[in-house]
Write a protein that holds these residues in place. Structure first.
Motif, mmCIF file in Angstrom:
data_model
loop_
_atom_site.group_PDB
_atom_site.id
_atom_site.type_symbol
_atom_site.label_atom_id
_atom_site.label_comp_id
_atom_site.label_asym_id
_atom_site.label_seq_id
_atom_site.Cartn_x
_atom_site.Cartn_y
_atom_site.Cartn_z
ATOM 1 N N ARG A 1 23.580 31.015 31.099
ATOM 2 C CA ARG A 1 23.075 30.467 32.369
ATOM 3 C C ARG A 1 24.065 29.444 32.911
ATOM 4 O O ARG A 1 24.639 28.688 32.135
ATOM 5 C CB ARG A 1 21.714 29.788 32.151
ATOM 6 N N GLY A 2 24.245 29.413 34.211
ATOM 7 C CA GLY A 2 25.178 28.462 34.800
ATOM 8 C C GLY A 2 26.631 28.906 34.682
ATOM 9 O O GLY A 2 27.543 28.108 34.860
ATOM 10 N N LEU A 3 26.821 30.195 34.377
ATOM 11 C CA LEU A 3 28.170 30.755 34.266
ATOM 12 C C LEU A 3 28.880 30.674 35.617
ATOM 13 O O LEU A 3 28.278 30.904 36.660
ATOM 14 C CB LEU A 3 28.042 32.221 33.818
ATOM 15 N N ARG A 4 30.155 30.322 35.598
ATOM 16 C CA ARG A 4 30.949 30.290 36.835
ATOM 17 C C ARG A 4 32.040 31.327 36.737
ATOM 18 O O ARG A 4 32.766 31.393 35.749
ATOM 19 C CB ARG A 4 31.584 28.920 37.030
ATOM 20 N N LEU A 5 32.161 32.184 37.771
ATOM 21 C CA LEU A 5 33.176 33.242 37.745
ATOM 22 C C LEU A 5 33.912 33.282 39.074
ATOM 23 O O LEU A 5 33.346 32.944 40.114
ATOM 24 C CB LEU A 5 32.523 34.605 37.490
ATOM 25 N N GLN A 6 35.146 33.708 39.006
ATOM 26 C CA GLN A 6 35.924 33.879 40.217
ATOM 27 C C GLN A 6 36.033 35.378 40.535
ATOM 28 O O GLN A 6 36.274 36.183 39.637
ATOM 29 C CB GLN A 6 37.322 33.298 40.017
ATOM 30 N N TYR A 7 35.815 35.733 41.793
ATOM 31 C CA TYR A 7 35.759 37.139 42.210
ATOM 32 C C TYR A 7 36.883 37.359 43.201
ATOM 33 O O TYR A 7 36.891 36.770 44.274
ATOM 34 C CB TYR A 7 34.388 37.377 42.849
#
Lengths: 310, 431
Positions: free
Chosen positions: B260-266
Motif C-alpha cells: 500500500r502506498g506504492l509509488r511508481l513512475q509510468y
C-alpha cells in the motif's frame, strides 16, 4: 560597414563551432538510440552491433565530434543515418519550401502590421489602437497548432478556397503563411505603435513641428524613419526565426520544409540530419541579425559611429 | 510468400517453394533465380543488417529450376515460414545492391519523395486493381488529417484519426469501417523493481485497471479487452480471459504484499491519446493506493529508456503480430536487452522451455499447444499487464468501395477496392 561584416563573419564561425559542440553533446546525452530507431523492435543484437559499427556510432563521442567538425570544414555535413543520403542534399531540398513560407509570412505580417501600427499610433486609445491590441492579444494567445486547424476548418473545409495541407502551388501557401503572419503582425504592430509614439515625442520631431513641417509628412516620414529602426530589428529576428523552420506550422500543414525535416530527424535520432538542421538554423539567425544591423545602419547612420554597435 | 508460392513442402530442414506464374512490372516473369537473388541480397552488408537475424537459421537458398526455390535451414525453425513474406525484386537489381523500384505487386511505383509515394495499378498483375492508382502521403498532424478527410482531399486514413473526431467525420458523410485488429496494447512492468517483483502486486495492478471503461471512454469502443498476446482467430489463441476489473481484489492483494502506498513512475509517449490513457490508468491505480507519476516522453527517448530497461511502468503495443515466436524474444530469460526484448527481466523455466520447443516444432498443431501453455504461464505470472487489441479503424470517402481493412493494418485491401460512381476529379486516393 566592412568592420561590421567582418565581426559578423567571425561571430558566425564561433556560433557554428558552438552549435556543433553543443548539439553533439546534447544528442549523446539524451536517451534514445539511432540504431533502435532504424532497426525497430525485433532486430537482433548482432544486427544492432553491425549497424552501430557501420555508422561509426561505436567511436568515442570526442572522436565522432572531431570527425564531424572536420567534415563540416570541408563542406561535408555527413549522411542521413536513415536514408543514407547526404545531409547537404536534404537541406537543399527543404530550404526552398521554408524560404517561400517565411517570405510570404513576413510580407503578410508587414502588410498587416504597418497600417495597423501607424493607425494605432496616430490616435492612441482610438479604435485602431484598441483593434490592434485586440489582435495582438488574440494572436498571442492562440498557438499555431490551434490557429492553423481553425483557419483550415474555415477556409479549406467550410469554404473550400485553399488546400488543407501540403505544398502545391501558390494557393497552398496562403493558410500556413497566414498562421505564421498573424502572430508576427501582432508583435510587430504593437512594437511599431510604441516606437512611433516615442518618436513623436522626441525633440527632433518637436523641432520639425515648430519649423512648420506638415503633420502628415512629420508622421509618415520623420517619425516613421525613427520608429523603423527598432521595428526592423524585431522584424529581422522574427523572419530569422521563420527561416529556421516554423516547426509546428510546418507539421500542421505537412509543409515539406526544414522544420519538418528537423522533427522527423529528432524522432528517428538521425543525428547528422539534426546537426545539419541545427547548424543551418543557427547560421540563419546570424544572417538575420546581420541583415538587421545593416538595415539599421542604412536607416540611422548614427549607429555606425558608436563603437560596439554591432 | 503466400502471394507468389502456389505451395510448399517441408522435409526436415529443407523447404521447397513452388512459384505460381507472376510477372514483374516490366512484364518479365518472376523466376526462382529472382527469389534467390533477393534473399542473398538481404545477407549482404550493404543492406545494413535489417533482417540478418531472420537469415541466421538459413544455411542456403538456391533455385532448383525456374519455378522451384529450395531453402535449407541449419536447424528446425518454424518461424521461418512467416519471414518468407518479403517482396521479390529482379535478380539484376538485387545483385547490384541498388534500390529496386520494379516489383511484382498489384501497384507499381511511379514516383516517390520524402512525403509522397505515387503508385499506379500494375497492368502486369493477374487481376489488375480497379483503382487507377494510389497516392500515399505523409500527413503528420492529426487535426489536419481529419480536416483533409472532411474536405475530400484525403480519401483514406487508417488507424490515424483521433477517436473523438470519428462521430464528426461520420456526420460529414465519411465511412468509418472498424474491424477487430491484432495490435496488442500492454502495460510493461519492470520486474526488477522490488515491489513489482511480487506477483501479487502485478495482479493487483491488472485488477485495478478498468480496461472496458478506458476502451469505451477514450477509444470510442474501438478495441477489445485482452487477456493475452494473440487475438481470437489466431491459430495459437489460448482464449485466456481478460482480468476482470476488481479494485477490492487489488486492495486486498496490495495489503497482503505490504505494498500500500506504492509509488511508481509510468513512461509513455507525448501523443495526446497515449497521455490520456496513462492518466486514466494512473487514476485507477490511485484508487487502490498506488501513486503513479506520469512521464510523457518524446518517442525516441521513451523507446531508448524502454530498451535499456530504464522504467518502472510503460505502455507500448505489439503491431502486426503474425508468428507467436514473438514470445521467445520477449519473454525468454536469455533475451534480456541488448540481445532481445525481455526488458522487464522475466524469467520462467517453463516459458523458456516452451518457447524454445515451439520454434523447433514444425507441426502447427503442436506449436499451438505449446503457445497456449505459454499463455497460461504468462496469465499466472503477469510479467506484463495485457490491456487490449486495438481495432483497425479505416475512415474513407463514401465513394471508395470494396476496401476491407486488414487486422494487421496493412493496406493490401486497396488492391480489391474501387471507386463507386467514377473516380473523383483527382489522380487516385491517398492515406
Amino acid at each position: 560597414m566592412i568592420g561590421l561584416l567582418l565581426r559578423r563573419a567571425a561571430l558566425a564561425a564561433v556560433t557554428a563551432c558552438g552549435v556543433v559542440v553543443l548539439v553533439s553533446a546534447l544528442l549523446s546525452a539524451i536517451p534514445g538510440d539511432p540504431v533502435d530507431a532504424i532497426l525497430g523492435e525485433r532486430a537482433a543484437a548482432a544486427d544492432r552491433d553491425a549497424l552501430r559499427g557501420s555508422l561509426g556510432l561505436d567511436l568515442p563521442a570526442g572522436e565522432r565530434m572531431a570527425r564531424y567538425a572536420s567534415g563540416v570544414l570541408r563542406g561535408d555535413l555527413g549522411q542521413s543515418l536513415v536514408s543514407g543520403r547526404p545531409v547537404a542534399d536534404l537541406l537543399r531540398e527543404r530550404w526552398p519550401a521554408t524560404a517561400a513560407l517565411a517570405l510570404a509570412a513576413t510580407a503578410l505580417a508587414v502588410a498587416i502590421a504597418l497600417p495597423l501600427g501607424l493607425l494605432a499610433a496616430a490616435r492612441p486609445g482610438g479604435f485602431a489602437d484598441r483593434a490592434s491590441l485586440g489582435l495582438a492579444t488574440f494572436a498571442a494567445s492562440l498557438p499555431s497548432f490551434a490557429l492553423g486547424p481553425l483557419l483550415v476548418l474555415a477556409f479549406a473545409v467550410r469554404l473550400p478556397w485553399f488546400p488543407v495541407a501540403g505544398r502545391s502551388g501558390p494557393a497552398s501557401l496562403v493558410l500556413p503563411a497566414t498562421t505564421l503572419a498573424l502572430g508576427m503582425a501582432a508583435v510587430l504592430a504593437r512594437q511599431l505603435r510604441g516606437a512611433m509614439i516615442d518618436a513623436l515625442s522626441t525633440d527632433a520631431i518637436r523641432a520639425a513641428r515648430a519649423r512648420g513641417v506638415p503633420s502628415s509628412r512629420l508622421f509618415l516620414v520623420h517619425a516613421l524613419r525613427l520608429a523603423a529602426t527598432p521595428a526592423v530589428t524585431v522584424l529581422a529576428l522574427q523572419a530569422g526565426g521563420l527561416l529556421a523552420g516554423a516547426v509546428v506550422t510546418e507539421t500542421v500543414f505537412a509543409w515539406p520544409g526544414l522544420g519538418r525535416l528537423l522533427v522527423q530527424a529528432i524522432g528517428a535520432r538521425d543525428l547528422p540530419v539534426v546537426q545539419g538542421c541545427t547548424l543551418a538554423i543557427a547560421l540563419t539567425f546570424v544572417a538575420a541579425n546581420l541583415v538587421a544591423d545593416v538595415a539599421q545602419l542604412l536607416l540611422d547612420p548614427r549607429t555606425a559611429r558608436e563603437p560596439g554597435a554591432a | 510468400m503466400p502471394d507468389l508460392a502456389s505451395n510448399w513442402t517441408v522435409d526436415g530442414l529443407e523447404w521447397r517453394f513452388r512459384l505460381r506464374p507472376a510477372r514483374f512490372h516490366d512484364g518479365s516473369p518472376v523466376r526462382a533465380a529472382d527469389v534467390v537473388a533477393t534473399w542473398r541480397s538481404l545477407a549482404s552488408p550493404s543492406m545494413r543488417g535489417l533482417r540478418q537475424a531472420e537469415l541466421e537459421p538459413i544455411a542456403s537458398v538456391d533455385a532448383l529450376d525456374d519455378e522451384t526455390v529450395r531453402f535449407v535451414l541449419r536447424e528446425p525453425h518454424a518461424p521461418f515460414l512467416s519471414t518468407t513474406t518479403i517482396g521479390i525484386v529482379k535478380r539484376a537489381c538485387a545483385e547490384d545492391g541498388r534500390e529496386c523500384e520494379v516489383g511484382n505487386g498489384p501497384f507499381r511505383i511511379v514516383s516517390q519523395d520524402a512525403d509522397t509515394v505515387v503508385l499506379a495499378a500494375a497492368t502486369t498483375a493477374d487481376a489488375p486493381p480497379a483503382l487507377p492508382g494510389v497516392v500515399l502521403r505523409a500527413s503528420p498532424d492529426g487535426a489536419s488529417r481529419a480536416l483533409g478527410l472532411a474536405r475530400g482531399t484525403i480519401d483514406l486514413v487508417q488507424n490515424a484519426v483521433e477517436p473523438e473526431l470519428l462521430p464528426w467525420l461520420e456526420r460529414r458523410g465519411l465511412v468509418v469501417d472498424s474491424r477487430p485488429g491484432s495490435t496488442f496494447q500492454y502495460l510493461g512492468l519492470n520486474l526488477e523493481v522490488p515491489a513489482l517483483h511480487d506477483p501479487r502486486v502485478r495482479r493487483a495492478i491488472a485488477a485495478a485497471i478498468d480496461v472496458p471503461a478506458i476502451v469505451a471512454g477514450l477509444l470510442a469502443g474501438h478495441a477489445r479487452p485482452a487477456g493475452e498476446l494473440l487475438p481470437p482467430g489466431h491459430w495459437a489463441h489460448a482464449a485466456t480471459p481478460a482480468q476482470a476489473y476488481d479494485p477490492a481484489l487489488a486492495r486486498r492483494l496490495l495489503d497482503e504484499a505490504g505494498a500500500r502506498g506504492l509509488r511508481l513512475q509510468y513512461k509513455t509517449t507525448n501523443v495526446d491519446l497515449r497521455r490520456r490513457v496513462a492518466e486514466a490508468i494512473a487514476f485507477d491505480l490511485a484508487a487502490v493506493g498506488i501513486d503513479v507519476e506520469i512521464r510523457p516522453l518524446e518517442w525516441g527517448a521513451l523507446y531508448g529508456d524502454v530498451r535499456r530497461g530504464n522504467f518502472e511502468l510503460f505502455s507500448l503495443a505489439w503491431v502486426g503480430i503474425s508468428d507467436p515466436d514473438l514470445y521467445f524474444g520477449w519473454l525468454h530469460s536469455s533475451m534480456r536487452p541488448p540481445r532481445g526484448n525481455n526488458r522487464g527481466g522475466y524469467a520462467s523455466a517453463a516459458v523458456d522451455r516452451l518457447t524454445t520447443e515451439a520454434r523447433r516444432e514444425t507441426d502447427r498443431g503442436s506449436r499451438a499447444g505449446r503457445y497456449r501453455a505459454v499463455a497460461d504461464e504468462v496469465a499466472r505470472d503477469l510479467p506484463f499487464v495485457p490491456l487490449w487489441w486495438s481495432d483497425v479503424v479505416a475512415v474513407h470517402s463514401p465513394r471508395l468501395a470494396g476496401f476491407a481493412p486488414s487486422p494487421t493494418g496493412d493496406l493490401r485491401g486497396l488492391a480489391a477496392a474501387r471507386w463507386q460512381g467514377g473516380a473523383p476529379p483527382r489522380d487516385g486516393g491517398g492515406s
